[in-house]
Design a protein around this motif. Structure first.
Motif, short mmCIF file in Angstrom:
data_model
loop_
_atom_site.label_atom_id
_atom_site.label_comp_id
_atom_site.label_asym_id
_atom_site.label_seq_id
_atom_site.Cartn_x
_atom_site.Cartn_y
_atom_site.Cartn_z
N GLU A 113 0.32 12.70 5.15
CA GLU A 113 0.37 12.73 3.69
C GLU A 113 -0.44 11.62 3.02
O GLU A 113 -0.90 11.77 1.89
N SER A 114 -0.57 10.47 3.69
CA SER A 114 -1.17 9.30 3.04
C SER A 114 -1.94 8.47 4.06
O SER A 114 -1.50 8.32 5.21
N VAL A 115 -3.07 7.93 3.63
CA VAL A 115 -3.87 7.03 4.47
C VAL A 115 -4.30 5.83 3.63
O VAL A 115 -4.46 5.93 2.42
N VAL A 162 7.20 10.72 5.13
CA VAL A 162 6.51 9.55 4.58
C VAL A 162 5.38 10.07 3.70
O VAL A 162 4.40 10.64 4.18
N LEU A 163 5.54 9.90 2.40
CA LEU A 163 4.57 10.44 1.44
C LEU A 163 3.57 9.40 0.96
O LEU A 163 2.52 9.75 0.42
N ALA A 164 3.87 8.11 1.14
CA ALA A 164 2.95 7.06 0.71
C ALA A 164 3.06 5.86 1.64
O ALA A 164 4.15 5.47 2.05
N VAL A 165 1.91 5.29 1.97
CA VAL A 165 1.84 4.05 2.74
C VAL A 165 0.79 3.15 2.10
O VAL A 165 -0.23 3.64 1.59
N VAL A 166 1.03 1.84 2.14
CA VAL A 166 0.05 0.91 1.59
C VAL A 166 0.24 -0.45 2.26
O VAL A 166 1.36 -0.88 2.52
N TYR A 167 -0.89 -1.09 2.57
CA TYR A 167 -0.87 -2.46 3.06
C TYR A 167 -0.74 -3.43 1.89
O TYR A 167 -1.26 -3.17 0.79
#
Length: 507
Positions: A113-115, A162-167
């Motif tokens: 979903e997210s990269v 998991v729809l969103a990931v961010v560092y």
């Protein structure tokens, strides 16, 4: 009388600067390339496409590696590569010059979903419907100054999806969000979770959204994490103590994507209310009228200078909007400048440091340290007497902080299902039935910065007043919002608004 929440300057209807037609399915991602002449889009039609920003025409052939719908894309910091996530669970690295896949990572068992890229371009982070977040090492022909050792390959997040990931900007932390329970057709209270990127240990769980949390963004100064949700709200979080600091709730449907301008002064959001919106992060207010689309808006992305905004829509098209022109019409040209070099910002910095929206979230105002307005202090003390007990963060030893913030918006109608429940088979994502994860128990007070306060349907009564708990380091704030204020309260607030600190034109 001056109002604690100023009204935005009215602007005329805004039209897009350029339109990109050609995809045969919903556009899920749109990003600008360096130089401001090209954008790349991705779609459920299984392709990435390169476009000329000035002409709106596609450049070259579609980029394809199979026919799996592409749900997310992100540009490498060096501007030479793009990473994508697809329904087939693969994470692909594309070379922009050739339009070909150079690396394909497999490991996720369901759609990606997210990269997201690390700031140094050495790692890629991905989030999947399998409930995990994974980190991938990007091979480089250059010698790395430090080896990538002990990088956790996978985090079992506890989210069903998991729809969103961010560092975080320094890559030491990872934030994840998504759907925290099986799909039932009813609101699913969901959280934002923060992890140590090397150990995979949970650092904090941020609660407050009353439904699926679909998007995340982190300011470059690392001080603020921002989330957008199916509950129609955008929330900001102080990453020093993980307290909620504001709720932005002008959207009338799902908030699907958010992006922060390169100078950290503008927030863009997209929604299933068929609009994108621009927010002034100096004061938390809307900059202009909504950017209207023909259908649901799935993504937003700023150009390198912040002067243009790209959006992708359910009408199978992408659009570019002239942010610089919108700011000129609103009389807010300064929002494109770097605050460190802006003369206006310099004049603000010579004033009390709590004079801007984000500044007030982290810096005590003069009235917190000396008695400049007795009547206004009386109003704040009145609010304090209505606060609930047990506020603040429970953090003992190595236990992660768990925050719960009651949502103060009225009950919402669910106008549409999740994307994987849309009728068209080519656009659908499979529903999940994974076990719901555990949650924490601590409940801090509701932030007073909601532009549109309304009655709550939560079982926990929202508390209005300064956001500092007895055990919190967050300072109290003068710009509070009272719900159902009585006659005497209104009278004293009127007297308080006459004090000098509310005569500077920013309240």
């Amino acid at each position: 009388m001056a109002s604690p929440i100023s009204k935005m300057k009215e602007t005329s209807a805004i039209t897009h600067h350029q339109k990109f037609e050609g995809h045969t399915g919903i556009v899920w991602g749109a990003i600008h390339l360096p130089g401001g002449q090209r954008i790349i889009t991705c779609s459920v039609d299984g392709s990435l496409r390169l476009w000329n920003s000035k002409t709106g025409k596609q450049t070259g052939e579609d980029w394809r590696d199979g026919d799996s719908p592409v749900w997310s894309i992100a540009l490498c910091p060096d501007g030479k590569k793009v990473v994508s996530g697809s329904l087939d669970g693969a994470v692909r690295l594309w070379d922009i010059d050739t339009g070909k896949v150079v690396t394909k990572w497999t490991g996720h068992t369901e759609g990606v979903e997210s990269v997201c890229w690390s700031r140094d371009g050495r790692r890629v982070l991905s989030g999947s419907d399998d409930g995990t977040a994974r980190q991938w090492e990007v091979e480089s022909e250059e010698t790395m100054p430090e080896p990538l050792e002990n990088i956790l390959a996978s985090i079992e997040t506890g989210h069903n999806n998991v729809l969103a990931v961010v560092y975080s900007p320094d890559t030491t932390l990872i934030a994840t969000s998504g759907q925290d329970g099986p799909w039932t057709g009813e609101p699913i209270e969901s959280s934002v979770k923060v992890w140590d990127s090397k150990t995979g240990k949970l650092v904090a769980t941020l609660k407050g959204h009353t439904d699926i949390v679909w998007c995340l963004a982190w300011t470059k100064d690392r001080k603020t994490l921002i989330s957008g949700s199916f509950d129609h709200s955008i929330r900001t979080w102080n990453t020093t103590n993980w307290q909620q600091t504001a709720v932005l709730d002008e959207h009338t449907s799902v908030v699907h994507a958010i992006a922060i301008s390169p100078n950290d002064r503008i927030l863009a959001s997209s929604s299933y209310d068929k609009t994108a919106r621009l927010w002034n992060l100096d004061n938390g207010q809307l900059i202009s009228s909504p950017l209207q689309h023909a259908d649901d808006v799935n993504c937003v992305s700023f150009s390198a200078g912040g002067k243009q905004l790209a959006t992708g829509c359910d009408d199978n098209n992408a659009y570019i909007w002239d942010v610089a022109a919108i700011l000129r019409e609103a009389g807010l040209d300064d929002l494109l400048s770097d605050p460190k070099s802006s003369a206006l910002h310099h004049s603000r910095s010579s004033a009390p440091s709590g004079s801007t929206f984000l500044g007030r979230l982290f810096t005590p105002s003069p009235s917190d340290t000396r008695d400049t307005s007795p009547s206004l202090d009386w109003g704040r003390n009145l609010l304090k007497r209505h606060r609930q007990s047990g506020e603040g963060i429970e953090s003992q030893g190595s236990r992660p902080a768990v925050l719960e913030v009651p949502y103060a918006k009225g009950k919402r109608n669910r106008k549409r299902p999740l994307p994987w429940q849309k009728p068209a088979a080519s656009n659908s994502r499979p529903p999940k039935s994974t076990q719901q994860s555990g949650t924490g128990t601590q409940t801090p007070s509701q932030s007073p910065l909601q532009p549109r306060p309304a009655a709550s349907n939560s079982s926990t009564t929202p508390v209005v007043g300064d956001n500092a708990a007895a055990t919190s380091s967050t300072p109290s704030r003068p710009d509070v919002v009272l719900r159902q204020a009585g006659l005497w309260t209104r009278f004293w607030l009127f007297i308080g608004c006459l004090s000098p600190e509310y005569q500077d034109g920013r309240h």
